[in-house]
Design an enzyme around this catalytic site. Sequence first.
Site, PDB file in Angstrom:
ATOM      1  CG  HIS B 121       5.492  -6.026 -10.774  1.00  0.00           C
ATOM      2  ND1 HIS B 121       6.092  -4.896 -11.264  1.00  0.00           N
ATOM      3  CD2 HIS B 121       4.177  -5.894 -11.057  1.00  0.00           C
ATOM      4  CE1 HIS B 121       5.168  -4.122 -11.820  1.00  0.00           C
ATOM      5  NE2 HIS B 121       4.003  -4.707 -11.710  1.00  0.00           N
ATOM      6  CG  ASP B 197       7.305  -5.960  -4.829  1.00  0.00           C
ATOM      7  OD1 ASP B 197       6.494  -5.172  -4.288  1.00  0.00           O
ATOM      8  OD2 ASP B 197       7.194  -6.322  -6.023  1.00  0.00           O
ATOM      9  CD  GLN B 200      -0.439  -6.991  -5.983  1.00  0.00           C
ATOM     10  OE1 GLN B 200      -1.539  -7.000  -5.445  1.00  0.00           O
ATOM     11  NE2 GLN B 200      -0.215  -6.322  -7.098  1.00  0.00           N
ATOM     12  CE  LYS B 223       0.325  -2.479  -7.203  1.00  0.00           C
ATOM     13  NZ  LYS B 223      -0.298  -2.324  -8.509  1.00  0.00           N
ATOM     14  CB  CYS B 363       3.940  -5.888 -14.751  1.00  0.00           C
ATOM     15  SG  CYS B 363       3.238  -4.478 -15.573  1.00  0.00           S
TER      16      CYS B 363
END
Lengths: 144, 405
Positions: B121, B197, B200, B223, B363
């Site tokens: 991202h 990261d 998600q 999220k 993104c």
Amino acid sequence: MQSYWEMQEHFDVIPMDRQAYVEEVMDHYKNPRGKGKLEHADFCAKDENPLCGDEISICAKVKAGKLQEIKFDGHGCAICIASSSMLMEKATGMKMEKALKIKREDVLSNFGEISPVRTKCALLSLKVLKLGICSFLGKKAPLE
Amino acid sequence: MAVKINPKRIRKDFPIFSRERKLAYLDNAATTQKPKCVIDAEKNFYGSTNANVHRGLYKISERATEMYEKAHEKTAEFVGAGGMQEIIFTRNATESLNVVAGSIGKTLKAGDEVVLTLMEHHSNIVPWQQLQRKGVKLRYVGFGKDGKLDYNEFEQCIGKNTKVVSFVHASNVLGSINDAKKICKIAHENGAIAVVDGAQSVPHMEVDVKKMDCDFLAFSAHKMLGPMGIGILYGKEEALLKMEPFLYGGDMIKSVGKFEASWNTLPWKFEAGTPNVAGAIGFSAAIGYLENIGMQNVRKHEEEITEYALRKLSEIGGLEIYGSRNAQDRLGVISFNVEGLHPHDVAALLDEEGIAIRAGHACAQPLLAQLGVNAVCRASFYVYNTKEEVDRLCKAIGKCKSILM
């Protein structure tokens, strides 16, 4: 006491964009006018919409202060392509000074009701044309 | 053993779905909806306990401080961290990654290398790009048509100059779940720091920082049913102790003189200024909600719905799905394009049917460039999504084709 949610107006999904996809718009999208490369152009300009990655370039031949021939190229959604196509029809033969005076509303009126996000798609080609004319005339480009 | 969850019952906990009865919300990779308990927790804080934290010597401030610190503890437990000292609250996952890149970046020199993947991202690319000004080099590991990272390439990219390996745990476009444990191991074998990261992955599957053995993990509350404005950075205590602060000001100091200052203990050293206390408390409620469902069950539900969606979508003529066709390899994120249709038009027409999806570059422009496209349509699922919504999506795509082609 009313809850937070009860205080809110009930809002339904509004079919806003649909009105943008009218027959005339779809015709310009499927058979775009003035799309392609222009050899020996006097100016070319390009910009993109960072939100969706749409990209439009416009090249023009100039004669006696007029946009004698003008073509656009690039990729984008139906609204973006249709509005570019309509702009090519409208601006061909037009004095550059006059083209600089084309208003946002003149473009947006082709689409009926259009959501704020999609106005950027519709206005990309106008922005690029003005950028090109301004750089050709050595003028400061309009902010938006 | 995973238990089957009932999305229709779960929907009842979300006020937005009783308002927006027609809404098929399929943009969960962007942000998720909030259950009533999260909205109430945030609202109740302002209505009953509002005070600044770590300052007041009065009851509501003490109570606010306690709740705020509890939120750190709960988060630490949720991802298997060693304790509250390893959990830093930021604004979002982007800021969490900026803290790492900004702070680690101070110690990097010309010639040092940072290894990323082409699946990142923008939030895990742009902060590292800024270090190029110092002469730091960026290297990228690619991925194949199946949406899997080329793990051999890691071995080639990582060398003696590699100081950081920063990578996405699960792709927000392809849905691919990367083998974080394996990548962290390769990084550590080469003396590099491993940054993950998890924006998600953490909301959709069990993530344990100890098992993964990462040095840092960034993710976002909004999220995972939590409020917007709260991001999380997990950092190994030993790494955080060595690190310079990223933001300076109040609350992050121990004492301040006219020309110098010393730093507060962890995690407060990295939390300058008044934090988002209400957001942290709301996030705590979101974790509680997810724990009640059980992360294994969340994953199971999404795997089922993804499998169904992959099958149904691939029956549509001219529709190309990016990444793996196997639901086990991926999260409930499916990016696709319909031949001849621009994603923007698809999303706008789906909206008329009450279906919310993402359209655009998501993104992740380097990823899309690798796929050779400028934009994609993306549908992403969560605990409240149903197979009926997938059916509606597929039917509406058919309608788009009839209008636009």
